[in-house]
Scaffold this motif. Structure first.
Motif, PDB file in Angstrom:
ATOM      1  N   GLN A 181       0.837  -1.203   0.000  1.00 22.21           N
ATOM      2  CA  GLN A 181       0.000   0.000   0.000  1.00 22.21           C
ATOM      3  C   GLN A 181       0.873   1.254   0.000  1.00 22.21           C
ATOM      4  OE1 GLN A 181      -2.999   0.586  -0.586  1.00 22.21           O
ATOM      5  NE2 GLN A 181      -3.466   2.584   0.288  1.00 22.21           N
ATOM      6  N   ALA A 182       1.927   1.241   0.790  1.00 20.44           N
ATOM      7  CA  ALA A 182       2.816   2.408   0.867  1.00 20.44           C
ATOM      8  C   ALA A 182       3.523   2.673  -0.457  1.00 20.44           C
ATOM      9  CB  ALA A 182       3.843   2.200   1.977  1.00 20.44           C
ATOM     10  N   LYS A 183       3.817   1.627  -1.211  1.00 19.53           N
ATOM     11  CA  LYS A 183       4.522   1.788  -2.489  1.00 19.53           C
ATOM     12  C   LYS A 183       3.725   2.620  -3.489  1.00 19.53           C
ATOM     13  CE  LYS A 183       7.440  -2.354  -2.307  1.00 19.53           C
ATOM     14  NZ  LYS A 183       7.707  -3.703  -2.874  1.00 19.53           N
ATOM     15  N   LYS A 184       2.425   2.698  -3.299  1.00 20.51           N
ATOM     16  CA  LYS A 184       1.592   3.515  -4.179  1.00 20.51           C
ATOM     17  C   LYS A 184       1.905   5.001  -4.033  1.00 20.51           C
ATOM     18  CE  LYS A 184      -2.273   0.237  -3.912  1.00 20.51           C
ATOM     19  NZ  LYS A 184      -3.684   0.041  -3.495  1.00 20.51           N
ATOM     20  N   PHE A 185       2.618   5.346  -2.971  1.00 17.17           N
ATOM     21  CA  PHE A 185       2.929   6.748  -2.693  1.00 17.17           C
ATOM     22  C   PHE A 185       4.438   7.015  -2.752  1.00 17.17           C
ATOM     23  CE2 PHE A 185      -0.914   5.429  -0.522  1.00 17.17           C
ATOM     24  CZ  PHE A 185      -1.827   6.368  -0.975  1.00 17.17           C
ATOM     25  N   GLY A 186       5.172   6.162  -3.468  1.00 21.45           N
ATOM     26  CA  GLY A 186       6.626   6.275  -3.544  1.00 21.45           C
ATOM     27  C   GLY A 186       7.107   7.393  -4.465  1.00 21.45           C
ATOM     28  N   LYS A 187       8.404   7.587  -4.492  1.00 24.85           N
ATOM     29  CA  LYS A 187       9.018   8.683  -5.240  1.00 24.85           C
ATOM     30  C   LYS A 187       8.854   8.537  -6.744  1.00 24.85           C
ATOM     31  CE  LYS A 187      12.529   9.923  -1.806  1.00 24.85           C
ATOM     32  NZ  LYS A 187      13.984  10.034  -1.532  1.00 24.85           N
ATOM     33  N   GLU A 188       8.974   7.301  -7.273  1.00 26.34           N
ATOM     34  CA  GLU A 188       8.876   7.109  -8.718  1.00 26.34           C
ATOM     35  C   GLU A 188       7.483   7.475  -9.220  1.00 26.34           C
ATOM     36  OE1 GLU A 188      11.291   6.553 -10.879  1.00 26.34           O
ATOM     37  OE2 GLU A 188      12.575   6.774  -9.113  1.00 26.34           O
ATOM     38  N   ARG A 189       6.451   7.108  -8.463  1.00 19.73           N
ATOM     39  CA  ARG A 189       5.089   7.483  -8.833  1.00 19.73           C
ATOM     40  C   ARG A 189       4.940   8.992  -8.855  1.00 19.73           C
ATOM     41  NH1 ARG A 189       2.210  10.783  -6.127  1.00 19.73           N
ATOM     42  NH2 ARG A 189       3.234   9.856  -4.333  1.00 19.73           N
ATOM     43  N   PHE A 190       5.521   9.662  -7.857  1.00 13.67           N
ATOM     44  CA  PHE A 190       5.448  11.117  -7.784  1.00 13.67           C
ATOM     45  C   PHE A 190       6.117  11.764  -8.989  1.00 13.67           C
ATOM     46  CE2 PHE A 190       7.521  15.118  -6.552  1.00 13.67           C
ATOM     47  CZ  PHE A 190       6.422  15.873  -6.198  1.00 13.67           C
ATOM     48  N   LYS A 191       7.303  11.277  -9.354  1.00 10.61           N
ATOM     49  CA  LYS A 191       8.034  11.832 -10.499  1.00 10.61           C
ATOM     50  C   LYS A 191       7.226  11.701 -11.784  1.00 10.61           C
ATOM     51  CE  LYS A 191      12.663  10.903  -8.671  1.00 10.61           C
ATOM     52  NZ  LYS A 191      13.907  10.083  -8.865  1.00 10.61           N
ATOM     53  N   LYS A 192       6.630  10.530 -11.994  1.00  9.52           N
ATOM     54  CA  LYS A 192       5.857  10.288 -13.213  1.00  9.52           C
ATOM     55  C   LYS A 192       4.632  11.193 -13.277  1.00  9.52           C
ATOM     56  CE  LYS A 192       7.201   5.438 -13.746  1.00  9.52           C
ATOM     57  NZ  LYS A 192       6.723   4.015 -13.685  1.00  9.52           N
ATOM     58  N   GLU A 193       3.911  11.319 -12.167  1.00  8.06           N
ATOM     59  CA  GLU A 193       2.708  12.142 -12.158  1.00  8.06           C
ATOM     60  C   GLU A 193       3.033  13.623 -12.313  1.00  8.06           C
ATOM     61  OE1 GLU A 193       0.130  11.322  -8.893  1.00  8.06           O
ATOM     62  OE2 GLU A 193      -0.008   9.185  -9.342  1.00  8.06           O
ATOM     63  N   MET A 194       4.111  14.070 -11.670  1.00  5.95           N
ATOM     64  CA  MET A 194       4.506  15.469 -11.784  1.00  5.95           C
ATOM     65  C   MET A 194       4.962  15.790 -13.208  1.00  5.95           C
ATOM     66  SD  MET A 194       4.644  18.305 -10.163  1.00  5.95           S
ATOM     67  CE  MET A 194       4.656  17.964  -8.400  1.00  5.95           C
ATOM     68  N   LEU A 195       5.742  14.888 -13.806  1.00  5.05           N
ATOM     69  CA  LEU A 195       6.204  15.088 -15.185  1.00  5.05           C
ATOM     70  C   LEU A 195       5.018  15.109 -16.148  1.00  5.05           C
ATOM     71  CD1 LEU A 195       8.560  15.375 -17.143  1.00  5.05           C
ATOM     72  CD2 LEU A 195       8.689  12.873 -17.253  1.00  5.05           C
ATOM     73  N   ARG A 196       4.063  14.208 -15.934  1.00  3.62           N
ATOM     74  CA  ARG A 196       2.875  14.150 -16.792  1.00  3.62           C
ATOM     75  C   ARG A 196       2.082  15.459 -16.703  1.00  3.62           C
ATOM     76  NH1 ARG A 196       0.081  10.204 -14.355  1.00  3.62           N
ATOM     77  NH2 ARG A 196       1.465   8.638 -15.282  1.00  3.62           N
ATOM     78  N   PHE A 197       1.963  15.990 -15.475  1.00  2.00           N
ATOM     79  CA  PHE A 197       1.229  17.235 -15.283  1.00  2.00           C
ATOM     80  C   PHE A 197       1.933  18.402 -15.954  1.00  2.00           C
ATOM     81  CE2 PHE A 197       0.579  21.154 -12.860  1.00  2.00           C
ATOM     82  CZ  PHE A 197      -0.798  21.284 -12.956  1.00  2.00           C
ATOM     83  N   ILE A 198       3.236  18.509 -15.741  1.00  3.44           N
ATOM     84  CA  ILE A 198       4.009  19.610 -16.332  1.00  3.44           C
ATOM     85  C   ILE A 198       3.950  19.550 -17.854  1.00  3.44           C
ATOM     86  CG2 ILE A 198       6.336  20.553 -16.605  1.00  3.44           C
ATOM     87  CD1 ILE A 198       6.864  19.662 -13.701  1.00  3.44           C
ATOM     88  N   THR A 199       4.079  18.337 -18.415  1.00  2.54           N
ATOM     89  CA  THR A 199       4.036  18.153 -19.861  1.00  2.54           C
ATOM     90  C   THR A 199       2.665  18.532 -20.415  1.00  2.54           C
ATOM     91  OG1 THR A 199       5.644  16.350 -19.704  1.00  2.54           O
ATOM     92  CG2 THR A 199       4.367  16.501 -21.737  1.00  2.54           C
TER      93      THR A 199
END
Length: 206
Positions: A181-199
Motif C-alpha cells: 500500500q505504501a509503495k503507491k505513494f513512492g518517489k517514482e510514482r510522484f516523479k511520473k505524475e509530476m512530469l505528466r502534469f508539467i508536460t
C-alpha cells in the motif's frame, strides 16, 4: 497533495486542482519482520497531533506506548507526562534511522491527528510493514485501508481510540500488505505524475 485538500480548495477558492500525492520514502525491508510488544506514536508532540488522546487511552489500557519527537519549546510536554502511566515511554527526539527502526518493530503506529492534509508519517509506518490506527479524518483516509493496513476510530477521544486498539488486538495484519500500500505513494510514482502534469501544461523546455 490529497483529495482532502482538493475539497477545501474547491470550497473556498472555487477552483478544481489536480491531486498529486507527495513522495514518501520507501525503505528496503527484509522479509519476516519481527514485531515487539509496543505501540508507537511520533512526530511533533502536541495536542493538535492528538498525543494527549493517545497517552490517556494507552494509560487506561495498560498497553505499552512509545512516544518519540519533541514539542515546540517543550510546550505541554510536562502535562503529557503527568497524564501518562508507567507503560508510556517518552523517547524525545530520535534520528531518522532510529525512527525507521522504531516503526518497523511496532505493533501499530497510532495517528490521532486532526484534519491532517495528507499525513506522510502513517505512510512511512506502512512502508516499514506496520499497520496504522488513525482518526478517521483528513488525508489519512486516502492512504490507510480499513481492516487491511490499519483501523480507523471515529471520535477524537481516548475512549474511541481505546475501542479501536482493543479491536486491533483481536486482528492480524500482514506486513506485506502495508508495504504494498505504501509503495503507491513512492518517489517514482510522484516523479511520473509530476512530469505528466508539467508536460500536459506545455511547461517543458525542448
Amino acid at each position: 497533495n490529497s483529495n482532502e485538500v482538493k475539497r477545501r480548495v474547491e470550497k473556498f477558492y472555487r477552483r478544481t486542482p489536480v491531486v498529486i500525492y507527495p513522495p514518501v520514502e520507501i525503505p528496503e525491508i527484509k522479509n519476516n519482520i519481527e514485531k515487539e510488544n509496543y505501540y508507537l506514536i511520533g512526530g511533533r508532540v502536541s495536542r493538535h497531533k492528538g498525543h494527549d488522546i493517545a497517552i490517556k487511552a494507552f494509560t487506561k489500557l495498560g498497553l505499552p506506548l512509545k512516544v518519540f519527537g519533541g514539542t515546540f519549546a517543550s510546550y505541554g510536554l510536562e502535562q503529557f507526562k503527568k497524564d501518562a502511566g508507567k507503560n508510556i515511554e517518552f523517547l524525545g527526539e530520535v534520528t531518522e534511522s532510529q525512527k525507521w527502526e522504531l516503526m518497523k518493530k511496532a505493533k501499530a503506529f497510532v495517528f490521532p491527528s486532526e484534519q491532517e492534509d495528507f499525513g506522510i508519517i502513517p505512510v512511512e509506518a506502512m512502508a516499514d510493514g506496520t499497520p496504522v490506527i488513525a482518526l478517521n479524518q483528513g488525508g489519512v483516509k486516502e492512504t490507510v485501508v480499513e481492516g487491511k493496513t490499519g483501523l480507523f476510530f471515529e471520535e477524537r477521544t481516548p475512549e474511541s481510540l481505546a475501542k479501536a486498539v482493543k479491536k486491533f488486538e483481536t486482528m492480524k495484519f500482514k506486513s506485506e500488505d502495508c508495504i504494498n500500500q505504501a509503495k503507491k505513494f513512492g518517489k517514482e510514482r510522484f516523479k511520473k505524475e509530476m512530469l505528466r502534469f508539467i508536460t500536459s501544461k506545455g511547461l517543458m523546455n525542448n
